[in-house]
Design an enzyme around this catalytic site. Structure first.
Site, PDB file in Angstrom:
ATOM      1  N   GLN A 187      -9.685  -7.145  -9.893  1.00  0.00           N
ATOM      2  CA  GLN A 187     -10.138  -5.875  -9.346  1.00  0.00           C
ATOM      3  C   GLN A 187      -9.896  -4.648 -10.158  1.00  0.00           C
ATOM      4  O   GLN A 187     -10.717  -3.701 -10.582  1.00  0.00           O
ATOM      5  CB  GLN A 187      -9.775  -5.794  -7.996  1.00  0.00           C
ATOM      6  CG  GLN A 187     -10.186  -4.530  -7.303  1.00  0.00           C
ATOM      7  CD  GLN A 187      -9.921  -4.321  -5.775  1.00  0.00           C
ATOM      8  OE1 GLN A 187     -10.781  -4.876  -4.944  1.00  0.00           O
ATOM      9  NE2 GLN A 187      -8.693  -3.658  -5.389  1.00  0.00           N
TER      10      GLN A 187
ATOM     11  N   HIS B 230       0.777  -1.148   0.068  1.00  0.00           N
ATOM     12  CA  HIS B 230      -0.078   0.180  -0.038  1.00  0.00           C
ATOM     13  C   HIS B 230       0.953   1.307   0.129  1.00  0.00           C
ATOM     14  O   HIS B 230       0.606   2.132  -0.777  1.00  0.00           O
ATOM     15  CB  HIS B 230      -0.814   0.122   1.173  1.00  0.00           C
ATOM     16  CG  HIS B 230      -1.798  -1.009   1.458  1.00  0.00           C
ATOM     17  ND1 HIS B 230      -1.625  -2.194   2.347  1.00  0.00           N
ATOM     18  CD2 HIS B 230      -2.923  -1.232   0.554  1.00  0.00           C
ATOM     19  CE1 HIS B 230      -2.856  -2.971   2.327  1.00  0.00           C
ATOM     20  NE2 HIS B 230      -3.493  -2.468   1.260  1.00  0.00           N
TER      21      HIS B 230
HETATM   22  O1  PAF Z   1      -8.355  -3.505  -2.697  1.00  0.00           O
HETATM   23  C1  PAF Z   1      -9.047  -3.092  -1.519  1.00  0.00           C
HETATM   24  O2  PAF Z   1      -8.454  -3.000  -0.655  1.00  0.00           O
HETATM   25  C2  PAF Z   1     -10.368  -2.970  -1.863  1.00  0.00           C
HETATM   26  O3  PAF Z   1     -11.274  -3.939  -2.386  1.00  0.00           O
HETATM   27  C3  PAF Z   1     -11.021  -1.594  -1.999  1.00  0.00           C
HETATM   28  C4  PAF Z   1     -10.463  -1.176  -3.334  1.00  0.00           C
HETATM   29  C5  PAF Z   1     -10.149  -0.407  -0.983  1.00  0.00           C
HETATM   30  C6  PAF Z   1     -12.537  -1.426  -1.946  1.00  0.00           C
HETATM   31  O4  PAF Z   1     -12.737  -1.577  -0.630  1.00  0.00           O
END
Ligand code: PAF
Length: 279
Positions: free
Chosen positions: A150, A33
């Site tokens: 995603q 992150h």
């Molecule tokens: O990847 C994640 O942490 C989640 O799926 C997100 C994009 C923050 C949506 O809740």
């Protein structure tokens, strides 16, 4: 860095629409992150990160309740990484009334792979991301390639709704062992953590075999990859090769001249891990 908990506070703090870079997260942050936040900083605009564990993307039997909430530590790390604003609403703020309007993603992209094993997952993801986009109104949003499908679903959503947001991909961050960093790695025991690299190992082998063994049907390669993982005690959901462009199934004998990704999801003990390898 400011930590804000309401949409009103966020709106008041933002420089206006299209003037920040956004990194959405569910917290319990790791180096992956923080790499996305550093990437976001390179745009020279204020960086907003969100921390919100989104109930809508968890099935009732999944880990919503035990998903680690580590706000204070997350904020320290975000500050050190150069984040300007943390948006950390609680459920009463983001879902003040039941979220009855949802974003229904294209089933061709969202009901396969993760969506097949986690029905409704991408509806939950798209709904919260759309809502967060409405709150933050970023110019750019950064999503990690670790959650490959995603990233593709969000890209497609932004295109289809003509949102004025550029979606940027961040490379997967791996430990020295090769293990992809994930908040869910925290559920692994020490011995499971050592073995967790077997998933990316299986994907690399599958990718190599797909390129070198053109005469063997892909389904056979995939089945063998799953069997090998099962034999080492994993419970695989899928290991597969797909076209990078649309996650479509390769046509027979098509390994040359295309860009591919091997994707997999498997449980080790009680922990479900996902990973992918582009090739
Ligand atoms: O990847 C994640 O942490 C989640 O799926 C997100 C994009 C923050 C949506 O809740």
């Amino acid at each position: 860095m400011r930590t804000l908990h309401t949409i009103a506070e966020l709106r008041a703090a933002l420089p206006g629409a299209g003037a920040c870079v956004f990194v959405p997260t569910m917290g319990n942050l790791h180096e992956g992150h923080l790499g996305l936040v550093r990437q976001a900083r390179a745009h020279g605009l204020p960086v907003v990160a969100s921390i919100f564990v989104n109930r809508l993307q968890f099935a009732p039997h999944e880990d919503f309740d035990r998903y680690p909430r580590t706000l204070a530590r997350d904020c320290d790390q975000l500050q050190a990484a150069g984040c300007d604003i943390v948006f950390a609403p609680d459920e009463r703020e983001l879902y003040a009334v039941p979220q009855t309007f949802k974003v229904q993603p294209d089933p061709a992209l969202a009901d396969i792979l993760e969506g097949q094993f986690r029905p409704g997952f991408f509806t939950g993801v798209c709904t919260v991301v759309m809502k967060l986009f409405g709150c933050v109104q970023p110019r750019v949003a950064v999503f990690g390639k670790k959650d490959y499908q995603q990233l593709m679903v969000i890209r497609r959503m932004v295109e289809q709704f003509a949102l004025p947001i550029t979606i940027e991909a961040g490379e997967t961050c791996r430990a020295n062992s090769g293990l992809a960093l994930s908040s869910r790695n925290g559920y692994l025991s020490d011995s499971e953590r050592e073995r967790a690299i077997e998933l990316v190992g299986a994907l690399r082998t599958l990718a190599r075999r797909f390129v070198r063994e053109e005469s063997v049907p892909l389904q056979t390669l995939e089945a063998q990859a799953m069997d090998d993982l099962r034999a080492s005690g994993w419970q695989p959901d899928y290991l597969t090769v797909r076209r990078r462009a649309d996650l479509g199934v390769p046509t027979a004998g098509a390994s040359a001249g295309e860009e591919w990704v091997a994707l997999g999801a498997a449980k080790l003990g009680g922990t479900r891990l996902i990973d992918n390898v582009e090739f």
